[in-house]
Design an enzyme around this catalytic site. Structure first.
Site, PDB file in Angstrom:
ATOM      1  N   ARG A  43      57.595  -4.964 -12.351  1.00  0.00           N
ATOM      2  CA  ARG A  43      57.769  -5.656 -13.629  1.00  0.00           C
ATOM      3  C   ARG A  43      56.597  -5.320 -14.542  1.00  0.00           C
ATOM      4  O   ARG A  43      55.480  -5.110 -14.055  1.00  0.00           O
ATOM      5  CB  ARG A  43      57.803  -7.192 -13.447  1.00  0.00           C
ATOM      6  CG  ARG A  43      58.752  -7.703 -12.410  1.00  0.00           C
ATOM      7  CD  ARG A  43      60.187  -7.402 -12.698  1.00  0.00           C
ATOM      8  NE  ARG A  43      60.723  -8.043 -13.891  1.00  0.00           N
ATOM      9  CZ  ARG A  43      61.990  -7.900 -14.287  1.00  0.00           C
ATOM     10  NH1 ARG A  43      62.814  -7.125 -13.590  1.00  0.00           N
ATOM     11  NH2 ARG A  43      62.427  -8.500 -15.366  1.00  0.00           N
ATOM     12  N   ASN A 103      46.849  -0.217 -11.231  1.00  0.00           N
ATOM     13  CA  ASN A 103      48.196   0.117 -10.747  1.00  0.00           C
ATOM     14  C   ASN A 103      48.149   1.487 -10.066  1.00  0.00           C
ATOM     15  O   ASN A 103      47.360   2.347 -10.436  1.00  0.00           O
ATOM     16  CB  ASN A 103      49.156   0.172 -11.945  1.00  0.00           C
ATOM     17  CG  ASN A 103      50.572   0.557 -11.549  1.00  0.00           C
ATOM     18  OD1 ASN A 103      51.147  -0.018 -10.615  1.00  0.00           O
ATOM     19  ND2 ASN A 103      51.145   1.534 -12.230  1.00  0.00           N
ATOM     20  N   HIS A 153      50.407   4.820  -9.416  1.00  0.00           N
ATOM     21  CA  HIS A 153      51.597   5.488  -9.954  1.00  0.00           C
ATOM     22  C   HIS A 153      51.797   6.820  -9.229  1.00  0.00           C
ATOM     23  O   HIS A 153      50.849   7.583  -9.069  1.00  0.00           O
ATOM     24  CB  HIS A 153      51.427   5.726 -11.458  1.00  0.00           C
ATOM     25  CG  HIS A 153      52.627   6.366 -12.085  1.00  0.00           C
ATOM     26  ND1 HIS A 153      53.790   5.661 -12.343  1.00  0.00           N
ATOM     27  CD2 HIS A 153      52.866   7.638 -12.475  1.00  0.00           C
ATOM     28  CE1 HIS A 153      54.684   6.487 -12.870  1.00  0.00           C
ATOM     29  NE2 HIS A 153      54.151   7.689 -12.963  1.00  0.00           N
TER      30      HIS A 153
HETATM   31  C1  GRF Z   1      54.794   3.695  -4.752  1.00  0.00           C
HETATM   32  O1  GRF Z   1      55.266   5.006  -4.826  1.00  0.00           O
HETATM   33  C2  GRF Z   1      53.984   3.342  -5.964  1.00  0.00           C
HETATM   34  O2  GRF Z   1      53.257   4.426  -6.474  1.00  0.00           O
HETATM   35  C3  GRF Z   1      55.035   2.941  -6.934  1.00  0.00           C
HETATM   36  O3  GRF Z   1      55.982   2.240  -6.177  1.00  0.00           O
HETATM   37  C4  GRF Z   1      55.918   2.676  -4.826  1.00  0.00           C
HETATM   38  C5  GRF Z   1      55.654   1.495  -3.970  1.00  0.00           C
HETATM   39  O4  GRF Z   1      55.753   1.787  -2.609  1.00  0.00           O
HETATM   40  N1  GRF Z   1      54.459   2.199  -8.038  1.00  0.00           N
HETATM   41  P1  GRF Z   1      55.318   0.700  -1.547  1.00  0.00           P
HETATM   42  O5  GRF Z   1      56.047  -0.585  -1.875  1.00  0.00           O
HETATM   43  O6  GRF Z   1      53.827   0.542  -1.619  1.00  0.00           O
HETATM   44  O7  GRF Z   1      55.768   1.266  -0.229  1.00  0.00           O
END
Ligand code: GRF
Length: 212
Positions: A91, A107, A109
């Site tokens: 979100r 965050n 990414h």
């Molecule tokens: C990861 O690839 C992260 O970079 C992205 O969402 C995914 C989350 O994976 N924002 P997890 O829930 O930590 O396994």
């Protein structure tokens, strides 16, 4: 330093933080609380299994973002969160929550920003035919994946890759990069000047590029 983690999905990044905290590899950072907008997500189960305090704020219960944000803030503040980590939290945060943790929300990414922001970054990168991709830890601002970049790690895209194998290679790198940044932040080694972020004493680098 109390770390609050927000999650929505499978929680493998959360798990990597949990595992490193257990091994004493997060420096002064401790995971104080895990919150989610998805009541039955695997990430929450991981948090509970680790004995961490959790809370759920289901976005479907809120008609406006401000109320959702405030509920998240309540959950985070209840455990004196100093640093907020978005680890697969799906979100966008509103002004109020951003303002409550100035310069203290990060965050992860799954692409080398500013390329391939937004959802399905791995697919975007794969379909663009890039030869190198990776992951980015950045500060969160009002935009989607637009905040100052703290650290990045690159992975090679192999000829025989499909989207899934690329995703897995990037994810393994995420599991290394995010805890390294959390530790550096907790050790107060992350310094931001305008949009430029420096990690004092050396930050995590894309050592995996040696495999190219
Ligand atoms: C990861 O690839 C992260 O970079 C992205 O969402 C995914 C989350 O994976 N924002 P997890 O829930 O930590 O396994």
């Amino acid at each position: 330093m109390n770390v609050g983690v927000l999650v929505s999905g499978s929680g493998t990044n959360l798990q990597s933080l949990i595992d490193r905290a257990r091994r004493g590899e997060l420096g002064p950072a401790r995971i104080a609380v895990v919150g989610s907008n998805v009541p039955d997500c695997a990430a929450l189960a991981r948090a509970r299994a680790a004995g961490l305090p959790t809370f759920v704020v289901d976005h479907r219960d809120y008609s406006a973002r401000a109320g959702f944000d405030r509920a998240l803030m309540t959950g985070l503040r209840a455990k004196q969160t100093d640093l907020l980590v978005l680890a697969g939290f799906m979100r966008v945060l509103g002004e109020e929550l951003l303002g409550a943790f100035p310069g203290r929300i990060i965050n992860i990414h799954p692409a080398l920003l500013p390329a391939f922001a937004g959802v399905r970054a791995q697919r975007q990168a794969f379909e663009a035919g890039v030869k190198v991709s990776g992951c980015t830890v950045h500060f969160v601002d009002q935009g989607v994946d637009t905040g100052p970049i703290i650290a990045q790690s690159a992975v090679a895209v192999h000829e025989e890759d499909d989207e899934e194998s690329l995703r897995a290679r990037i994810l393994a790198e995420e599991h290394r990069l995010l805890p390294a940044v959390v530790r550096a932040f907790a050790e107060r080694r992350v310094v931001i000047e305008d949009r430029k972020v420096r990690i004092l004493g050396g930050g995590p680098t894309g050592e995996n590029l040696r495999s190219l």
